[in-house]
Design an enzyme around this catalytic site. Structure first.
Site, PDB file in Angstrom:
ATOM      1  N   ASP A  17      -0.433 -31.664  12.369  1.00 47.54           N
ATOM      2  CA  ASP A  17      -1.702 -31.084  12.826  1.00 47.54           C
ATOM      3  C   ASP A  17      -2.548 -30.753  11.602  1.00 47.54           C
ATOM      4  O   ASP A  17      -2.693 -29.595  11.210  1.00 47.54           O
ATOM      5  CB  ASP A  17      -1.408 -29.822  13.645  1.00 47.54           C
ATOM      6  CG  ASP A  17      -2.644 -29.327  14.391  1.00 47.54           C
ATOM      7  OD1 ASP A  17      -3.637 -30.071  14.452  1.00 47.54           O
ATOM      8  OD2 ASP A  17      -2.603 -28.201  14.910  1.00 47.54           O
ATOM      9  N   GLU A  92     -11.165 -37.031  17.642  1.00 43.61           N
ATOM     10  CA  GLU A  92     -11.775 -36.235  18.704  1.00 43.61           C
ATOM     11  C   GLU A  92     -13.218 -36.631  19.002  1.00 43.61           C
ATOM     12  O   GLU A  92     -14.020 -36.880  18.095  1.00 43.61           O
ATOM     13  CB  GLU A  92     -11.726 -34.753  18.320  1.00 43.61           C
ATOM     14  CG  GLU A  92     -12.118 -33.818  19.442  1.00 43.61           C
ATOM     15  CD  GLU A  92     -11.402 -32.488  19.366  1.00 43.61           C
ATOM     16  OE1 GLU A  92     -11.797 -31.577  20.106  1.00 43.61           O
ATOM     17  OE2 GLU A  92     -10.442 -32.366  18.595  1.00 43.61           O
ATOM     18  N   LYS A 128      -9.342 -37.993  21.574  1.00 45.79           N
ATOM     19  CA  LYS A 128      -9.096 -36.593  21.922  1.00 45.79           C
ATOM     20  C   LYS A 128     -10.302 -36.032  22.673  1.00 45.79           C
ATOM     21  O   LYS A 128     -11.439 -36.075  22.182  1.00 45.79           O
ATOM     22  CB  LYS A 128      -8.855 -35.800  20.625  1.00 45.79           C
ATOM     23  CG  LYS A 128      -7.990 -34.588  20.755  1.00 45.79           C
ATOM     24  CD  LYS A 128      -7.643 -34.093  19.356  1.00 45.79           C
ATOM     25  CE  LYS A 128      -6.779 -32.863  19.400  1.00 45.79           C
ATOM     26  NZ  LYS A 128      -6.515 -32.368  18.026  1.00 45.79           N
ATOM     27  N   THR A 152      -7.079 -32.355  25.164  1.00 46.58           N
ATOM     28  CA  THR A 152      -6.866 -31.159  24.360  1.00 46.58           C
ATOM     29  C   THR A 152      -7.400 -29.912  25.073  1.00 46.58           C
ATOM     30  O   THR A 152      -8.029 -30.004  26.124  1.00 46.58           O
ATOM     31  CB  THR A 152      -7.522 -31.329  22.980  1.00 46.58           C
ATOM     32  OG1 THR A 152      -7.113 -30.249  22.125  1.00 46.58           O
ATOM     33  CG2 THR A 152      -9.042 -31.362  23.079  1.00 46.58           C
ATOM     34  N   PHE A 174      -2.032 -25.628  24.477  1.00 43.83           N
ATOM     35  CA  PHE A 174      -2.171 -24.765  23.307  1.00 43.83           C
ATOM     36  C   PHE A 174      -1.325 -23.497  23.482  1.00 43.83           C
ATOM     37  O   PHE A 174      -1.640 -22.648  24.300  1.00 43.83           O
ATOM     38  CB  PHE A 174      -3.640 -24.393  23.094  1.00 43.83           C
ATOM     39  CG  PHE A 174      -4.434 -25.459  22.377  1.00 43.83           C
ATOM     40  CD1 PHE A 174      -4.255 -26.792  22.661  1.00 43.83           C
ATOM     41  CD2 PHE A 174      -5.373 -25.099  21.422  1.00 43.83           C
ATOM     42  CE1 PHE A 174      -4.995 -27.768  22.004  1.00 43.83           C
ATOM     43  CE2 PHE A 174      -6.108 -26.063  20.760  1.00 43.83           C
ATOM     44  CZ  PHE A 174      -5.921 -27.405  21.046  1.00 43.83           C
TER      45      PHE A 174
END
Length: 318
Positions: A17, A92, A128, A152, A174
Site C-alpha cells: 500500500d 485510482e 480503483k 475501494t 477499510f
C-alpha cells in the site's frame, strides 16, 4: 522460525500500500496499490522526479491541462510498479467522479488505454473506484468489458454485497478507518478480536465464502499489526511499508484466522439490493455513510493538491 510476514505470505496474498518503489522492492509483495494520497507523497520525493518531469514535459508538448498530466503521472507510477511486482497494480479513478457513472467509465477506459499503449496488458491493472452506487454501476459496465475493478472505501456489508452483485473483481474494506470511527464515537479501547474493522471484514469474508462469491476481499487501511494478524488468511491484505517492516521483524507464530472451510458457518443471511435498498441501508449505517463521504473528500483534496503541484511545475517551466 520464519517471520510473521513470511508466514502471512503462505496464507494471504500481500499487496504493498504505497507508491514508494524502494519499499516495494524490499518486501516483495505480489501486488501494489496506490491512491491520490500516496501518489502526492511519492511525487514530492527526489527519487521519483523523473516520473514527474516526464508527465510535465508531455503535458507542455501536447498542451494538456493539469488534470490530464496528473492522470499520466499516476500511470507513470503504475508502469514502474508493474516492473517490480509480478501481479496487479491498482490505479485510482478521480475521486471527484465518485457519483458520475459515465465519467468514471470514460476515465477508466482512458487509463487502461494509456497502459496498453505502453505495452501493459489490462490484466495487470485494477481500476480503483469508490464504492458508491454510481461507482458500483460503473464497475459493472467495466467488468463486462474485461476491465477489472478494485472497489475501494468499503465500510459495510451492504457495499460488499452490491459490489459482488456487480461482479467486481476485488473489494478493499477499510479496517483502520472503521476502528477510528468507533474509537472516537464510543471512547473505547479495542483488542484485535473486538476491533470493529476486523469484525466487518470477517463478516464480509464469511458472506462471500458461504454464497460462493468470487470477488476477492483485500483488507486495507490498517492501524497496527494486530489487525493484520486477526485477518490472516484473508484473500489479500494491502499493507503499508511501516507495518510490513514490523511484521518482517516479528518471529512469533502467526495463526490463521480466516479459512473458507469454516467461515460459512458464521455468514449473515443472504440478501440482494436495488438502488433504493442500497441507499437506505447505507444511510442506516452512520459509520459507513460518514467514512465513505470523508474518504471521497480526502482523496479529492489530495487529488486537487496533486493538480496544484503540477500547475506550479507548469508555471515554473513556462
Amino acid at each position: 522460525m520464519p517471520s510473521k510476514l513470511d508466514q502471512l505470505k503462505t496464507m494471504t496474498t500481500i499487496v504493498a500500500d504505497t507508491g514508494d518503489m524502494e519499499a516495494i522492492r524490499a518486501f516483495e509483495p505480489v501486488d501494489s496499490t496506490t491512491n491520490p494520497t500516496l501518489i502526492l507523497k511519492a511525487a514530492q520525493m527526489p527519487a521519483y522526479k523523473p516520473l514527474v518531469e516526464e508527465a510535465i514535459l508531455w503535458g507542455i508538448s501536447h498542451n494538456h491541462p493539469a488534470s490530464a498530466i496528473t492522470d499520466r503521472l499516476a500511470v507513470n507510477f503504475g508502469e514502474e510498479l508493474t516492473k517490480i511486482v509480478p501481479g496487479r497494480v491498482s490505479t485510482e479513478v478521480d475521486a471527484d467522479l465518485s457519483f458520475d457513472v459515465d465519467g468514471t467509465v470514460a476515465k477508466a477506459r482512458a487509463i487502461i488505454a494509456d497502459y496498453e499503449r505502453r505495452g501493459i496488458a489490462r490484466g495487470r491493472i485494477l481500476i480503483k473506484i469508490a464504492a458508491t452506487w454510481e461507482g458500483i454501476r460503473a464497475a459493472e459496465i467495466l467488468q463486462r468489458e474485461g476491465i477489472d475493478c478494485n472497489m475501494t472505501l468499503i465500510f459495510s456489508l451492504v457495499q460488499a454485497v452490491a459490489c459482488a452483485e456487480a461482479k467486481a473483481f476485488l473489494i478493499s474494506p477499510f479496517v483502520g478507518r472503521i476502528l477510528d470511527w468507533y474509537s472516537k464515537k464510543e471512547g473505547k479501547t479495542y483488542t484485535s478480536e473486538t476491533d470493529p474493522g476486523v469484525l466487518s471484514v470477517r463478516a464480509i469474508y464469511a458472506y462471500y465464502k458461504a454464497y460462493g462469491i468470487d470477488t476477492i476481499i483485500m483488507g486495507a487501511s490498517f492501524r497496527n499489526i494486530g489487525e493484520i494478524e486477526a485477518l490472516a488468511g484473508c484473500d489479500r491484505l494491502t499493507i503499508s511499508p511501516t507495518l510490513l517492516e514490523e511484521l518482517s521483524k516479528d518471529q512469533g507464530v502467526l495463526e490463521r484466522k480466516l479459512d473458507p472451510r469454516t467461515a460459512a458457518a458464521r455468514a449473515p443471511a443472504a440478501f440482494s439490493l436495488d438502488e433504493k435498498t442500497f441507499r437506505y441501508l447505507l444511510n442506516e449505517d452512520a459509520m459507513a455513510t460518514e467514512k465513505l463521504s470523508e474518504g471521497i473528500r480526502s482523496f479529492s483534496q489530495d487529488l486537487q493538491a496533486l493538480r496544484a503541484l503540477v500547475s506550479k511545475r507548469l508555471a515554473e517551466a513556462a
